[in-house]
Design a protein around this motif. Sequence first.
Motif, PDB file in Angstrom:
ATOM      1  N   THR A  73       0.833  -1.210   0.000  1.00 27.54           N
ATOM      2  CA  THR A  73       0.000   0.000   0.000  1.00 27.54           C
ATOM      3  C   THR A  73       0.862   1.253   0.000  1.00 27.54           C
ATOM      4  O   THR A  73       0.336   2.347  -0.122  1.00 27.54           O
ATOM      5  N   LYS A  74       2.179   1.070   0.123  1.00 31.92           N
ATOM      6  CA  LYS A  74       3.100   2.211   0.161  1.00 31.92           C
ATOM      7  C   LYS A  74       4.265   1.981  -0.796  1.00 31.92           C
ATOM      8  O   LYS A  74       5.402   1.742  -0.373  1.00 31.92           O
ATOM      9  N   PRO A  75       4.013   2.086  -2.102  1.00 33.62           N
ATOM     10  CA  PRO A  75       5.072   1.783  -3.072  1.00 33.62           C
ATOM     11  C   PRO A  75       6.263   2.735  -2.996  1.00 33.62           C
ATOM     12  O   PRO A  75       7.397   2.327  -3.268  1.00 33.62           O
ATOM     13  N   VAL A  76       6.027   3.994  -2.629  1.00 38.70           N
ATOM     14  CA  VAL A  76       7.141   4.943  -2.542  1.00 38.70           C
ATOM     15  C   VAL A  76       8.095   4.528  -1.427  1.00 38.70           C
ATOM     16  O   VAL A  76       9.317   4.512  -1.604  1.00 38.70           O
ATOM     17  N   TRP A  77       7.542   4.173  -0.279  1.00 32.92           N
ATOM     18  CA  TRP A  77       8.378   3.739   0.843  1.00 32.92           C
ATOM     19  C   TRP A  77       9.083   2.422   0.513  1.00 32.92           C
ATOM     20  O   TRP A  77      10.236   2.214   0.905  1.00 32.92           O
ATOM     21  N   MET A  78       8.406   1.541  -0.196  1.00 35.24           N
ATOM     22  CA  MET A  78       9.019   0.277  -0.581  1.00 35.24           C
ATOM     23  C   MET A  78      10.174   0.534  -1.546  1.00 35.24           C
ATOM     24  O   MET A  78      11.237  -0.094  -1.454  1.00 35.24           O
ATOM     25  N   GLY A  79       9.977   1.446  -2.482  1.00 34.80           N
ATOM     26  CA  GLY A  79      11.044   1.803  -3.411  1.00 34.80           C
ATOM     27  C   GLY A  79      12.233   2.428  -2.699  1.00 34.80           C
ATOM     28  O   GLY A  79      13.388   2.114  -3.006  1.00 34.80           O
ATOM     29  N   LEU A  80      11.948   3.312  -1.734  1.00 33.71           N
ATOM     30  CA  LEU A  80      13.025   3.929  -0.961  1.00 33.71           C
ATOM     31  C   LEU A  80      13.791   2.876  -0.170  1.00 33.71           C
ATOM     32  O   LEU A  80      15.026   2.894  -0.122  1.00 33.71           O
ATOM     33  N   ARG A  81      13.066   1.936   0.416  1.00 33.82           N
ATOM     34  CA  ARG A  81      13.708   0.861   1.166  1.00 33.82           C
ATOM     35  C   ARG A  81      14.589   0.022   0.247  1.00 33.82           C
ATOM     36  O   ARG A  81      15.698  -0.374   0.617  1.00 33.82           O
ATOM     37  N   ALA A  82      14.120  -0.239  -0.966  1.00 33.04           N
ATOM     38  CA  ALA A  82      14.907  -1.006  -1.929  1.00 33.04           C
ATOM     39  C   ALA A  82      16.177  -0.253  -2.317  1.00 33.04           C
ATOM     40  O   ALA A  82      17.254  -0.855  -2.418  1.00 33.04           O
ATOM     41  N   LEU A  83      16.071   1.043  -2.525  1.00 36.94           N
ATOM     42  CA  LEU A  83      17.256   1.845  -2.868  1.00 36.94           C
ATOM     43  C   LEU A  83      18.267   1.883  -1.731  1.00 36.94           C
ATOM     44  O   LEU A  83      19.473   1.734  -1.955  1.00 36.94           O
ATOM     45  N   VAL A  84      17.785   2.078  -0.514  1.00 36.83           N
ATOM     46  CA  VAL A  84      18.684   2.114   0.641  1.00 36.83           C
ATOM     47  C   VAL A  84      19.350   0.749   0.835  1.00 36.83           C
ATOM     48  O   VAL A  84      20.558   0.659   1.059  1.00 36.83           O
TER      49      VAL A  84
END
Length: 128
Positions: A73-84
């Motif tokens: 439900t939070k793709p932006v946070w998931m993407g940020l987590r993947a980048l980090v």
Amino acid sequence: MIVESWKGLSGPVLGGVIALASFACFAVMQACGKMLSPAYHPLELVFWRHALSVVAMVGYVLIRRRVYLLKTTKPVWMGLRALVGTGCLLATFAANAVQPLAQTSILLFTSTFLTPVLAALFLKEPVG
């Protein structure tokens, strides 16, 4: 779904077993990265590590028919987590390439001491 018991183990014992398995997997990954670092750039190692993980995850999801596990439900946070996470893995493989594995491991395991501090400061979680 949280694992509540496994072969009669529960609570702190189960947590300890899972943590030991995690550390063993992490150690194998670090050793393989160190062994391959003379021949491959850290970016290549990160790519192949992620590619193998995606194959394993997609295989699990398809075999178990659990596509809902891939939804967020939070793709932006998931993407940020993947980048980090990718950046951290890249830094880890790069550190392994230029210094002994023991030194890198010591530095990485200091996160055990930093995580509760950050959890208390940023997530307002009780630490005891």
